[in-house]
Write a protein that holds these residues in place. Structure first.
Motif, short mmCIF file in Angstrom:
data_model
loop_
_atom_site.label_atom_id
_atom_site.label_comp_id
_atom_site.label_asym_id
_atom_site.label_seq_id
_atom_site.Cartn_x
_atom_site.Cartn_y
_atom_site.Cartn_z
N ALA A 58 -5.68 58.11 59.83
CA ALA A 58 -4.79 58.07 60.99
C ALA A 58 -4.61 56.64 61.50
O ALA A 58 -3.51 56.23 61.86
CB ALA A 58 -5.33 58.97 62.09
N LEU A 59 -5.71 55.90 61.50
CA LEU A 59 -5.65 54.49 61.94
C LEU A 59 -4.69 53.68 61.08
O LEU A 59 -3.86 52.93 61.59
CB LEU A 59 -7.04 53.85 61.81
CG LEU A 59 -8.03 54.00 62.94
CD1 LEU A 59 -9.37 53.44 62.50
CD2 LEU A 59 -7.54 53.23 64.16
N VAL A 60 -4.83 53.86 59.78
CA VAL A 60 -3.99 53.11 58.84
C VAL A 60 -2.53 53.53 58.99
O VAL A 60 -1.63 52.69 59.07
CB VAL A 60 -4.49 53.34 57.39
CG1 VAL A 60 -3.56 52.68 56.38
CG2 VAL A 60 -5.90 52.79 57.22
N ALA A 61 -2.31 54.85 59.07
CA ALA A 61 -0.94 55.36 59.20
C ALA A 61 -0.30 54.86 60.50
O ALA A 61 0.87 54.45 60.50
CB ALA A 61 -0.94 56.88 59.14
N ALA A 62 -1.07 54.88 61.58
CA ALA A 62 -0.52 54.45 62.87
C ALA A 62 -0.20 52.95 62.86
O ALA A 62 0.87 52.54 63.31
CB ALA A 62 -1.49 54.78 64.00
N ALA A 63 -1.12 52.16 62.33
CA ALA A 63 -0.92 50.70 62.32
C ALA A 63 0.33 50.33 61.54
O ALA A 63 1.03 49.39 61.90
CB ALA A 63 -2.14 50.01 61.73
N LEU A 64 0.60 51.07 60.48
CA LEU A 64 1.74 50.72 59.62
C LEU A 64 2.99 51.52 59.95
O LEU A 64 4.01 51.36 59.30
CB LEU A 64 1.36 50.95 58.15
CG LEU A 64 0.20 50.11 57.65
CD1 LEU A 64 -0.20 50.56 56.25
CD2 LEU A 64 0.57 48.63 57.65
N ASP A 65 2.87 52.39 60.95
CA ASP A 65 3.97 53.26 61.30
C ASP A 65 4.45 53.99 60.03
O ASP A 65 5.65 54.02 59.72
CB ASP A 65 5.10 52.43 61.93
CG ASP A 65 6.05 53.31 62.72
OD1 ASP A 65 5.68 54.47 62.99
OD2 ASP A 65 7.16 52.85 63.03
N ALA A 66 3.51 54.53 59.30
CA ALA A 66 3.79 55.17 58.01
C ALA A 66 4.75 56.34 58.19
O ALA A 66 4.73 57.01 59.23
CB ALA A 66 2.49 55.65 57.38
#
Ligand code: ASP
Ligand code: MG
Length: 256
Positions: free
Chosen positions: A208-216
């Motif tokens: 979730a952190l990665v997805a949120a940071a990259l606006d995936a």
């Protein structure tokens, strides 16, 4: 960018890992991917047991260590990892052995050491998955979540420093053109550089952190149960899948 997270059951053995690799290969034809993986199912509990036994001066820690070694090397072998990859896996296992001996000798298994021990689960699983994946998707690469996710030093349930973490993730992936990046879930590092963990089940949070940071565009959490059930179907026989559920209700269910 799409983020796909696979939990412990999904990567519990070579057969399941092969399925994960097939999913990633197919999806990577159209999308740039990041995949976050858990330790092999049950491995985190076994690692914890290893530390607790060593700390209690219980010689059975050696058997547990042997089980961990056998399981990971068998999986590597079944996956057909090459010599160098197996060597690297062996190095990690030797490091784990030295740490376990240290715990045994000095009777110290602090939460800091615990995080260090538990980190081997995700480090080994993500490394193996990345190695098999490379054969199918040459433009894929392992990356260390500990280089990206920065936390406080509250070992075993560290709090993420969101701003610097988001920045690190954005900077790292900005320059990335490869098709798939494999990241270990659950693990991070403190400001001082010590390995920390995000709390049990923390790999979902990593994703979730990665997805949120990259606006995936997508965050998929793959699991071994299809949909959401009224209860754990492995425990409650009468459990049935819920056709439709609001976020609010899902949140309530998660608390139970
Ligand atoms: N392997 C860790 C655990 O079992 C994290 C996770 O799988 O999400 O808690
Ligand atoms: Mg989980």
């Amino acid at each position: 960018m799409q983020v796909l997270k696979f939990g412990g059951t999904s990567v519990a053995n070579s057969e399941n890992i092969a399925k994960v690799v097939a999913i990633l290969k197919e999806r990577s034809k159209k999308h740039q991917l990041i995949t976050v993986v858990s330790a092999l199912g049950g491995a985190t509990d076994t690692l914890l047991q290893l530390g607790l036994l060593a700390n209690a001066k219980d010689d059975r820690y050696k058997e547990v260590l042997k089980d961990i070694k056998d399981r990971h090397l068998r999986t590597a072998n079944e996956l057909g990892l090459d010599f160098e990859a197996v060597e690297y896996l062996n190095e990690m296992l030797s490091e784990l052995e030295r740490i376990a001996q240290g715990i045994y000798l000095i009777n110290e298994f602090s939460v800091k050491t615990q995080d260090r021990v538990l980190s081997f689960g995700e480090r080994m699983s993500s490394f193996m998955i990345s190695e098999v994946l490379k054969k199918e998707v040459p433009q894929s690469q392992w990356a260390d979540s500990r280089e990206l996710i920065v936390t406080d030093a509250n070992f075993s349930r560290a709090q993420v420093h969101s701003e610097v973490t988001h920045q690190n993730i954005r900077t790292y992936f900005k320059a990335q053109t490869r098709k798939v990046t494999v990241l270990p879930g659950f693990i991070a590092r403190s400001e001082k550089g010590d390995t920390t963990t995000l709390g049990r089940g923390g790999s979902d949070f990593t994703a979730a952190l990665v997805a949120a940071a990259l606006d995936a565009e997508v965050l998929d959490i793959w699991t071994d149960v299809s949909g959401m059930y009224t209860a754990n179907p492995n425990v409650v026989q009468q459990a049935f899948p819920i056709r439709e559920i609001s976020y609010q209700e899902a949140m309530e269910l998660s608390h139970f």
